[in-house]
Motif scaffolding. Structure first.
Motif, PDB file in Angstrom:
ATOM      1  N   LYS A  48      33.236  34.831  26.219  1.00  0.00           N
ATOM      2  CA  LYS A  48      32.463  33.591  26.283  1.00  0.00           C
ATOM      3  C   LYS A  48      33.043  32.656  27.343  1.00  0.00           C
ATOM      4  O   LYS A  48      32.310  32.066  28.143  1.00  0.00           O
ATOM      5  CB  LYS A  48      32.484  32.905  24.911  1.00  0.00           C
ATOM      6  N   PHE A  49      34.349  32.525  27.358  1.00  0.00           N
ATOM      7  CA  PHE A  49      35.007  31.654  28.329  1.00  0.00           C
ATOM      8  C   PHE A  49      35.087  32.307  29.706  1.00  0.00           C
ATOM      9  O   PHE A  49      34.982  31.621  30.719  1.00  0.00           O
ATOM     10  CB  PHE A  49      36.404  31.281  27.831  1.00  0.00           C
ATOM     11  N   TRP A  50      35.269  33.618  29.748  1.00  0.00           N
ATOM     12  CA  TRP A  50      35.333  34.310  31.031  1.00  0.00           C
ATOM     13  C   TRP A  50      34.035  34.132  31.801  1.00  0.00           C
ATOM     14  O   TRP A  50      34.056  33.894  33.010  1.00  0.00           O
ATOM     15  CB  TRP A  50      35.621  35.790  30.812  1.00  0.00           C
ATOM     16  N   LYS A  51      32.919  34.258  31.118  1.00  0.00           N
ATOM     17  CA  LYS A  51      31.621  34.110  31.780  1.00  0.00           C
ATOM     18  C   LYS A  51      31.446  32.689  32.312  1.00  0.00           C
ATOM     19  O   LYS A  51      30.956  32.488  33.427  1.00  0.00           O
ATOM     20  CB  LYS A  51      30.492  34.456  30.804  1.00  0.00           C
ATOM     21  N   LYS A  52      31.840  31.706  31.509  1.00  0.00           N
ATOM     22  CA  LYS A  52      31.722  30.311  31.925  1.00  0.00           C
ATOM     23  C   LYS A  52      32.603  30.028  33.143  1.00  0.00           C
ATOM     24  O   LYS A  52      32.158  29.406  34.113  1.00  0.00           O
ATOM     25  CB  LYS A  52      32.114  29.391  30.764  1.00  0.00           C
ATOM     26  N   GLU A  53      33.846  30.488  33.105  1.00  0.00           N
ATOM     27  CA  GLU A  53      34.773  30.250  34.203  1.00  0.00           C
ATOM     28  C   GLU A  53      34.329  30.976  35.467  1.00  0.00           C
ATOM     29  O   GLU A  53      34.483  30.461  36.578  1.00  0.00           O
ATOM     30  CB  GLU A  53      36.189  30.679  33.811  1.00  0.00           C
ATOM     31  N   PHE A  54      33.781  32.181  35.308  1.00  0.00           N
ATOM     32  CA  PHE A  54      33.282  32.930  36.464  1.00  0.00           C
ATOM     33  C   PHE A  54      32.198  32.122  37.177  1.00  0.00           C
ATOM     34  O   PHE A  54      32.222  31.973  38.404  1.00  0.00           O
ATOM     35  CB  PHE A  54      32.729  34.282  36.026  1.00  0.00           C
ATOM     36  N   ASN A  55      31.241  31.597  36.404  1.00  0.00           N
ATOM     37  CA  ASN A  55      30.153  30.815  37.004  1.00  0.00           C
ATOM     38  C   ASN A  55      30.686  29.590  37.737  1.00  0.00           C
ATOM     39  O   ASN A  55      30.216  29.246  38.832  1.00  0.00           O
ATOM     40  CB  ASN A  55      29.160  30.394  35.922  1.00  0.00           C
ATOM     41  N   GLU A  56      31.660  28.919  37.141  1.00  0.00           N
ATOM     42  CA  GLU A  56      32.199  27.709  37.757  1.00  0.00           C
ATOM     43  C   GLU A  56      32.939  28.023  39.051  1.00  0.00           C
ATOM     44  O   GLU A  56      32.812  27.303  40.049  1.00  0.00           O
ATOM     45  CB  GLU A  56      33.126  26.997  36.767  1.00  0.00           C
ATOM     46  N   ILE A  57      33.709  29.100  39.047  1.00  0.00           N
ATOM     47  CA  ILE A  57      34.509  29.433  40.229  1.00  0.00           C
ATOM     48  C   ILE A  57      33.627  29.885  41.380  1.00  0.00           C
ATOM     49  O   ILE A  57      33.793  29.443  42.528  1.00  0.00           O
ATOM     50  CB  ILE A  57      35.573  30.490  39.898  1.00  0.00           C
ATOM     51  N   ILE A  58      32.664  30.783  41.113  1.00  0.00           N
ATOM     52  CA  ILE A  58      31.837  31.254  42.233  1.00  0.00           C
ATOM     53  C   ILE A  58      30.944  30.136  42.756  1.00  0.00           C
ATOM     54  O   ILE A  58      30.603  30.113  43.945  1.00  0.00           O
ATOM     55  CB  ILE A  58      30.996  32.498  41.871  1.00  0.00           C
ATOM     56  N   THR A  59      30.558  29.199  41.883  1.00  0.00           N
ATOM     57  CA  THR A  59      29.785  28.053  42.353  1.00  0.00           C
ATOM     58  C   THR A  59      30.606  27.226  43.334  1.00  0.00           C
ATOM     59  O   THR A  59      30.074  26.683  44.312  1.00  0.00           O
ATOM     60  CB  THR A  59      29.350  27.182  41.154  1.00  0.00           C
ATOM     61  N   MET A  60      31.901  27.165  43.100  1.00  0.00           N
ATOM     62  CA  MET A  60      32.776  26.394  43.971  1.00  0.00           C
ATOM     63  C   MET A  60      33.068  27.120  45.281  1.00  0.00           C
ATOM     64  O   MET A  60      32.947  26.549  46.363  1.00  0.00           O
ATOM     65  CB  MET A  60      34.097  26.096  43.250  1.00  0.00           C
TER      66      MET A  60
END
Length: 286
Positions: free
Chosen positions: A266-278
């Motif tokens: 759950k957290f890995w997916k959220k963090e992945f989205n945030e990092i690639i957006t950056m």
């Protein structure tokens, strides 16, 4: 039938790519999430990988490429997420390649879990974790598994994909994404072959053995590293402190974040989205 169609589609795409010297390829009218395979001489077997191609993909253009571990999981089936981010011009178009591990039981050793039941380790574990074997190892055929998989990932998979898709990326155009043992493998790859991939995204790394099996050179510029771990993974703090010190000493970029929770996708997916957006900011959105 679905798998047969997927392989067939990638075969058609392959024909278009290989003919790119004589005619321009037609941009994809929609994104694709495909399955391909190659024979690995280092592993002595065929190995599958998934490929995400963005809408508008053409072999005349170069794209950032994310190479990920655990290709046969929801963690790397990112078509819906990537489509949305690219279509809304939040991130630039990119390629994602997710490598399949060998999920068969290795018949090597057994662990016991909390209830005392045996837990057999798969080849995936030995591919991802660079571990020591005892002198009286009963399973010598596993001793080179990590080394063989490292060669496959770094010297066969990447070259195969980039040749087939007519990509000529620099180190800084290549990215790595992995979680758990897959992230541990990423940390080993980062240290052993620092000139191959420019940025690593590693969540909750298990089995990287970075404090005991890595040699860090202070005059070496190491890849950018985005390291994420959970509050309940407190045992990773020693690794975090060690990595941070090595990165600071070598003047390399590391970003560490601790999120509230445990070893959870759950957290890995959220963090992945945030990092690639950056890191893949399209730059055109108002």
């Amino acid at each position: 039938m679905r798998i047969i169609i997927i392989f067939f589609l990638f075969g058609i795409l392959g024909l278009s790519i290989h003919s790119c010297d004589t005619k321009k390829s037609t941009p994809l009218s929609k994104s694709m999430f495909l399955t391909d395979s190659l024979y690995s001489t280092s592993l002595g077997q065929y190995r599958k990988h998934n490929v995400y191609l963005p809408k508008g993909f053409t072999t005349q253009n170069n794209y950032p490429i994310i190479y990920a571990t655990d290709g046969n999981s929801d963690l790397t089936h990112k078509k819906i997420v990537l489509d949305s981010l690219i279509d809304h011009k939040i991130i630039k178009p990119l390629i994602l390649v997710a490598s399949f591990a060998n999920g068969k039981v290795a018949d090597s050793t057994s662990m016991t879990i909390g209830n005392g039941e045996p837990h057999n380790l798969t080849y995936r574990y030995f591919e991802y974790v660079n571990q020591d074997f005892p002198d009286d190892n009963m399973y010598p055929h596993l001793e080179n598994t990590f080394k063989s998989h490292l060669t496959y990932f770094s010297e066969e998979l990447i070259q195969h994909v980039e040749k087939k898709l007519n990509q000529t990326p620099t180190r800084n155009d290549r990215y790595f994404y992995g979680v758990s043992n897959g992230a541990g493998f990423g940390l080993s790859l980062l240290n052993i072959k620092p000139d191959l991939i420019g940025t690593y995204i590693c969540f909750s790394p298990f089995g990287g053995d970075i404090t005991s099996k890595t040699i860090w050179k202070l005059d070496k510029q190491y890849p950018n590293l985005y390291y994420r771990y959970a509050t309940e993974e407190f045992f990773l703090k020693e690794d975090v402190e060690f990595l941070t010190s090595k990165y600071l000493a070598s003047n390399s970029k590391i970003e560490v974040k601790e999120f509230e929770g445990k070893h959870n996708d759950k957290f890995w997916k959220k963090e992945f989205n945030e990092i690639i957006t950056m890191i893949f900011d399209d730059g055109t959105k108002n």
